[in-house]
Structure formats: C-alpha cells, structure tokens
Design a protein around this motif. Sequence first.
Motif, PDB file in Angstrom:
ATOM      1  N   GLY A   1      44.782  47.443  44.791  1.00  0.00           N
ATOM      2  CA  GLY A   1      44.655  48.787  44.244  1.00  0.00           C
ATOM      3  C   GLY A   1      45.681  49.024  43.147  1.00  0.00           C
ATOM      4  O   GLY A   1      46.669  48.286  43.017  1.00  0.00           O
ATOM      5  N   LYS A   2      45.471  50.069  42.394  1.00  0.00           N
ATOM      6  CA  LYS A   2      46.407  50.440  41.326  1.00  0.00           C
ATOM      7  C   LYS A   2      47.797  50.621  41.930  1.00  0.00           C
ATOM      8  O   LYS A   2      47.974  51.343  42.903  1.00  0.00           O
ATOM      9  N   GLY A   3      48.805  49.907  41.390  1.00  0.00           N
ATOM     10  CA  GLY A   3      50.170  50.015  41.863  1.00  0.00           C
ATOM     11  C   GLY A   3      50.519  49.100  43.029  1.00  0.00           C
ATOM     12  O   GLY A   3      51.680  49.033  43.430  1.00  0.00           O
TER      13      GLY A   3
ATOM     14  N   ARG B   1      47.001  29.332  37.345  1.00  0.00           N
ATOM     15  CA  ARG B   1      46.828  30.635  36.689  1.00  0.00           C
ATOM     16  C   ARG B   1      46.270  31.630  37.688  1.00  0.00           C
ATOM     17  O   ARG B   1      45.846  31.259  38.789  1.00  0.00           O
ATOM     18  N   THR B   2      46.230  32.881  37.299  1.00  0.00           N
ATOM     19  CA  THR B   2      45.632  33.943  38.102  1.00  0.00           C
ATOM     20  C   THR B   2      44.381  34.407  37.373  1.00  0.00           C
ATOM     21  O   THR B   2      44.426  34.652  36.165  1.00  0.00           O
ATOM     22  N   VAL B   3      43.277  34.516  38.103  1.00  0.00           N
ATOM     23  CA  VAL B   3      41.988  34.889  37.510  1.00  0.00           C
ATOM     24  C   VAL B   3      41.444  36.137  38.188  1.00  0.00           C
ATOM     25  O   VAL B   3      41.851  36.482  39.302  1.00  0.00           O
TER      26      VAL B   3
ATOM     27  N   GLY C   1      34.944  34.317  36.448  1.00  0.00           N
ATOM     28  CA  GLY C   1      36.025  35.161  35.977  1.00  0.00           C
ATOM     29  C   GLY C   1      36.992  34.408  35.098  1.00  0.00           C
ATOM     30  O   GLY C   1      37.210  33.217  35.258  1.00  0.00           O
ATOM     31  N   GLY C   2      37.599  35.151  34.196  1.00  0.00           N
ATOM     32  CA  GLY C   2      38.595  34.540  33.330  1.00  0.00           C
ATOM     33  C   GLY C   2      39.991  34.864  33.825  1.00  0.00           C
ATOM     34  O   GLY C   2      40.186  35.427  34.898  1.00  0.00           O
ATOM     35  N   THR C   3      40.947  34.518  33.017  1.00  0.00           N
ATOM     36  CA  THR C   3      42.336  34.789  33.342  1.00  0.00           C
ATOM     37  C   THR C   3      42.539  36.286  33.539  1.00  0.00           C
ATOM     38  O   THR C   3      42.008  37.097  32.789  1.00  0.00           O
ATOM     39  N   ALA C   4      43.308  36.638  34.554  1.00  0.00           N
ATOM     40  CA  ALA C   4      43.582  38.043  34.836  1.00  0.00           C
ATOM     41  C   ALA C   4      44.314  38.680  33.653  1.00  0.00           C
ATOM     42  O   ALA C   4      45.091  38.012  32.959  1.00  0.00           O
TER      43      ALA C   4
ATOM     44  N   THR D   1      41.612  49.435  40.367  1.00  0.00           N
ATOM     45  CA  THR D   1      41.646  48.376  41.364  1.00  0.00           C
ATOM     46  C   THR D   1      41.151  47.081  40.734  1.00  0.00           C
ATOM     47  O   THR D   1      40.196  47.075  39.958  1.00  0.00           O
ATOM     48  N   MET D   2      41.826  45.994  41.062  1.00  0.00           N
ATOM     49  CA  MET D   2      41.465  44.680  40.522  1.00  0.00           C
ATOM     50  C   MET D   2      41.304  43.690  41.664  1.00  0.00           C
ATOM     51  O   MET D   2      41.961  43.802  42.695  1.00  0.00           O
TER      52      MET D   2
END
Length: 111
Positions: free
Chosen positions: A89-91, A107-109, A41-44, A70-71
């Motif tokens: 989830g969304k939100g 970082r966040t991925v 995965g790459g950067t979020a 959703t992520m």
Amino acid sequence: MRIRQTLVGALAGTAVALGAAAVPAQAAPTGGAATASQAAGGTAPACIKRPVDYTSQGFWVRLENTCPKTMRVQVLVTGAPNSPCMTMGKGDTGPWYSYGANGRYLRTVVC
C-alpha cells in the motif's frame, strides 16, 4: 543480391522445418526460466525504494512504496528463488530476505 535472397529464404525454410517459431528468442535470466511476472511487468518505478544490503548469509531488500497508489512488486534474484509477488500500500515499508550465499539481487519488477 540474388544469392543473399536465396540464402535468407533457405535459412527461413530450415527454421520452419525445424519447428522454430517466428518469435524472437529471449534470454532467460541467469537464475532460471523467466516467470510470468518477468514477461508481463517491467522494472518497478523509482517510487518503489529498494536499497539492498548483503550479509554473509545472503541479502535483504528494504522495500518502501512512496508511490501515490498501491503497488504489486517482486524481487528478482539470480542464484536463489525470487520473492513472491507482494502488494504494498501507499507508504508501506518492509524487508524481504534472501538466504544463501549464492543469491544476488537482480532487480525489482511490478507484477
């Protein structure tokens, strides 16, 4: 030109003889070996908000999913363990804490 071709061929032959693969080397992050999520995965995306606040005991990341779906995200850290892969989830919002004075947000991925 002939000397350069001979030198390149000799270096390639030496690399094969020593067991080096034909895959380019990748530097591991300073926090340790690369994880599967770092490789895959790459950067979020920017819709994952992630302000970071440092304290005397470590730091925390306030994660917020403003994406339309959703992520799954992971916080990468140097000098301390990474976060687990988290489903948001969304939100959804929520803090993730890293305890220890040596840890620094990297970082966040997506994972």
